[in-house]
Enzyme design. Structure first.
Site, PDB file in Angstrom:
ATOM      1  N   PRO A 136       0.811  -1.216   0.000  1.00  0.00           N
ATOM      2  CA  PRO A 136       0.000   0.000   0.000  1.00  0.00           C
ATOM      3  C   PRO A 136       0.847   1.269   0.000  1.00  0.00           C
ATOM      4  CG  PRO A 136      -0.125  -1.112   2.127  1.00  0.00           C
ATOM      5  CD  PRO A 136       0.593  -2.032   1.210  1.00  0.00           C
ATOM      6  N   GLU A 149       2.153  -7.850   9.002  1.00  0.00           N
ATOM      7  CA  GLU A 149       2.459  -6.416   9.002  1.00  0.00           C
ATOM      8  C   GLU A 149       3.394  -6.028   7.850  1.00  0.00           C
ATOM      9  OE1 GLU A 149       1.086  -4.041  11.064  1.00  0.00           O
ATOM     10  OE2 GLU A 149      -0.177  -5.759  11.553  1.00  0.00           O
ATOM     11  N   ARG A 187      -3.535  -9.053 -20.317  1.00  0.00           N
ATOM     12  CA  ARG A 187      -4.463  -8.685 -21.390  1.00  0.00           C
ATOM     13  C   ARG A 187      -3.835  -7.731 -22.392  1.00  0.00           C
ATOM     14  NH1 ARG A 187      -7.328  -4.208 -21.077  1.00  0.00           N
ATOM     15  NH2 ARG A 187      -9.240  -5.234 -21.790  1.00  0.00           N
ATOM     16  N   ASP A 237      -9.260   1.102 -24.446  1.00  0.00           N
ATOM     17  CA  ASP A 237      -9.672   1.025 -23.045  1.00  0.00           C
ATOM     18  C   ASP A 237      -9.611   2.384 -22.360  1.00  0.00           C
ATOM     19  OD1 ASP A 237     -10.242  -1.645 -22.909  1.00  0.00           O
ATOM     20  OD2 ASP A 237      -8.231  -2.240 -22.276  1.00  0.00           O
TER      21      ASP A 237
END
Length: 226
Positions: A90, A117, A155, A170
């Site tokens: 993150p 963690e 993809r 896209d």
């Protein structure tokens, strides 16, 4: 040369599910990329297969240990070479279409999935090239992030989609959101397909789609235009 993707994970089944169905499964069956998983528990000798320990300084949770992860990386290097090493975190740079396109052109990616963690910071400093996040939220581990990254990359490999234009058109490919799409029937609950799409005039259709894509981006994601 096909893309080799090696994933270090305590839950390989979560990662391997990405090649069980859909476009990624098709691309894998076509041999456009290879996917291998490495479980850190296979690189420890104690009876409990310990791969984590308490953090120095105290606090909740556990931290994945340096040695088992380093052993995974060394094994991968011996088999496939060092590769471009990515830690799903993150705290990393947020994944976008441009980065997915860049990674789809690589020949070897190594994805590290953290748990608990996270991992010992010294492994990140010594062994990891970059950290990537799939959004500003926290998951239980990096496996789902790795699956998202693999799908986004696979993809874009030539031959994965029935039409390469599908990827080119896209959302985010040209920094704009995609235009709306319609199919039969022409009218549903009083909502009709825009007449220009029924005109057969391909230039006008192209112009309409570009206009709507820009308007949609200005309304929904003005940050993309910045």
């Amino acid at each position: 040369m096909k893309l080799q993707i090696d994933v270090i994970t305590l839950l390989p089944e979560l990662v391997l599910s990405v090649i069980s169905a859909g476009i990624t499964a098709r691309a894998h069956k076509l041999g456009l990329f290879e996917l291998s998983t490495y479980n850190p528990r296979d690189y420890v000798d104690d009876v409990h297969k310990t791969v984590d320990d308490r953090p120095f300084g105290g606090g909740p949770g556990m931290v994945m240990k340096y040695a088992p992860l380093k052993a995974c990386l060394d094994d991968i290097s011996a088999k496939h070479g060092r590769g471009r090493r990515i830690y799903l975190s993150p705290q990393g740079s947020v994944l976008n279409q441009a980065l997915a396109q860049e990674l789809s052109c690589a020949t070897h990616l190594v994805l590290l999935c953290g748990r608990y963690e996270g991992v010992d910071e010294r492994l990140i400093i010594n062994e990891i090239d970059e950290e990537i996040s799939i959004g500003d939220y926290v998951l239980s581990g990096g496996e789902l992030g790795a699956a998202v990254l693999i799908d986004a990359i696979a993809r874009l490999i030539p031959g994965a989609l029935n039409s390469n234009l599908s990827a080119v058109e896209d959302s985010f490919t040209n920094s704009l959101l995609d235009h709306p799409h319609y199919t039969r029937p022409e009218s549903i609950n009083g909502l009709d397909v825009p007449k220009v799409l029924l005109s057969g005039d391909h230039q006008k259709i192209k112009e309409w789609r570009a206009k709507i894509a820009l308007e949609r981006t200005q309304t929904r994601r003005p940050d993309l235009l910045d």
